[in-house]
Write an enzyme that holds these catalytic residues in place. Structure first.
Site, PDB file in Angstrom:
ATOM      1  N   SER A  60      22.375  32.208   6.054  1.00  0.00           N
ATOM      2  CA  SER A  60      22.620  33.049   4.893  1.00  0.00           C
ATOM      3  C   SER A  60      21.294  33.328   4.169  1.00  0.00           C
ATOM      4  O   SER A  60      20.395  33.940   4.752  1.00  0.00           O
ATOM      5  CB  SER A  60      23.665  32.397   3.978  1.00  0.00           C
ATOM      6  OG  SER A  60      24.089  33.271   2.975  1.00  0.00           O
ATOM      7  N   HIS A 172      31.418  33.803   7.623  1.00  0.00           N
ATOM      8  CA  HIS A 172      30.086  33.441   7.149  1.00  0.00           C
ATOM      9  C   HIS A 172      29.733  31.972   7.356  1.00  0.00           C
ATOM     10  O   HIS A 172      28.613  31.654   7.739  1.00  0.00           O
ATOM     11  CB  HIS A 172      29.970  33.793   5.662  1.00  0.00           C
ATOM     12  CG  HIS A 172      28.589  33.700   5.132  1.00  0.00           C
ATOM     13  ND1 HIS A 172      27.557  34.504   5.580  1.00  0.00           N
ATOM     14  CD2 HIS A 172      28.030  32.892   4.185  1.00  0.00           C
ATOM     15  CE1 HIS A 172      26.443  34.203   4.940  1.00  0.00           C
ATOM     16  NE2 HIS A 172      26.703  33.225   4.091  1.00  0.00           N
TER      17      HIS A 172
END
Length: 198
Positions: A60, A172
């Protein structure tokens, strides 16, 4: 696999209060970047660390910083960016959290175009020489897979070794909550990349 592993907590992260966590607002790749370089300088002095055989990785925002680090330095022999951000403007457009970017960058790509451009690792792609593995979950809505596709295409154009591992049916945080088979696939890809380049 026998690798010493160092985790850092640069400015912009949690753990040291609000001031520490907000110091990179509208300035990603600034104080956070220099904090990581300082950490790296200390790590390189450790007897267990071979300064000629270093890799960097992150997920991320950590993927964003991985791309930023290899775009500005030649310290690493390999890099792995997972579900990272390469282009702040297209992440704003394609992702599911535009209000996050409006707060974080103090505006939109329309009102702050230079800020979004200059803080994007994609603009560093012509300078990247470190082999980069991009791992990206196809169902990631916060950092859509187009972020890794953009960086992969840019590095292919320059001839820098790059590979994009697309992970279907995951979001994610697949490295934490993904299907065990996908997590094993991801871990095996990391091991192969490090073995190849270190």
């Amino acid at each position: 696999q026998g690798y010493p592993v160092l985790f850092g907590n640069p400015r912009g992260r949690q753990g040291y209060g609000e001031h520490f966590a907000t110091q990179i607002r509208a300035a990603w790749g600034g104080r956070d970047y220099t904090d990581l370089l300082d950490l790296l300088a200390v790590a390189r002095q450790h007897p267990a660390v071979n300064p000629e055989r270093l890799a960097v990785t992150g997920v991320s925002y950590g993927g964003y910083m991985t791309q930023t680090l290899i775009g500005r330095t030649q310290h690493f022999r390999a890099a792995i960016s997972e579900n990272g951000v390469s282009n702040l403007a297209t992440n704003y457009r394609d992702g599911s959290h535009p209000t996050f970017w409006e707060w974080e960058m103090e505006g939109t790509p329309a009102t702050q175009p230079e800020r979004y451009r200059s803080h994007s690792p994609l603009q560093l792609a012509p300078h990247i020489r470190t082999p980069l593995l991009l791992i990206h979950a196809e169902q990631d809505t916060g950092c859509p897979i187009g972020q890794s596709e953009e960086m992969a295409a840019a590095l292919q154009a320059t001839g820098t070794p790059v590979q994009l591992l697309r992970v279907p049916e995951e979001g994610h945080l697949m490295n934490l909550v993904g299907r065990p088979s996908r997590r094993l696939e991801r871990a095996a890809a990391v091991d192969r990349w490090l073995t190849q380049w270190l």
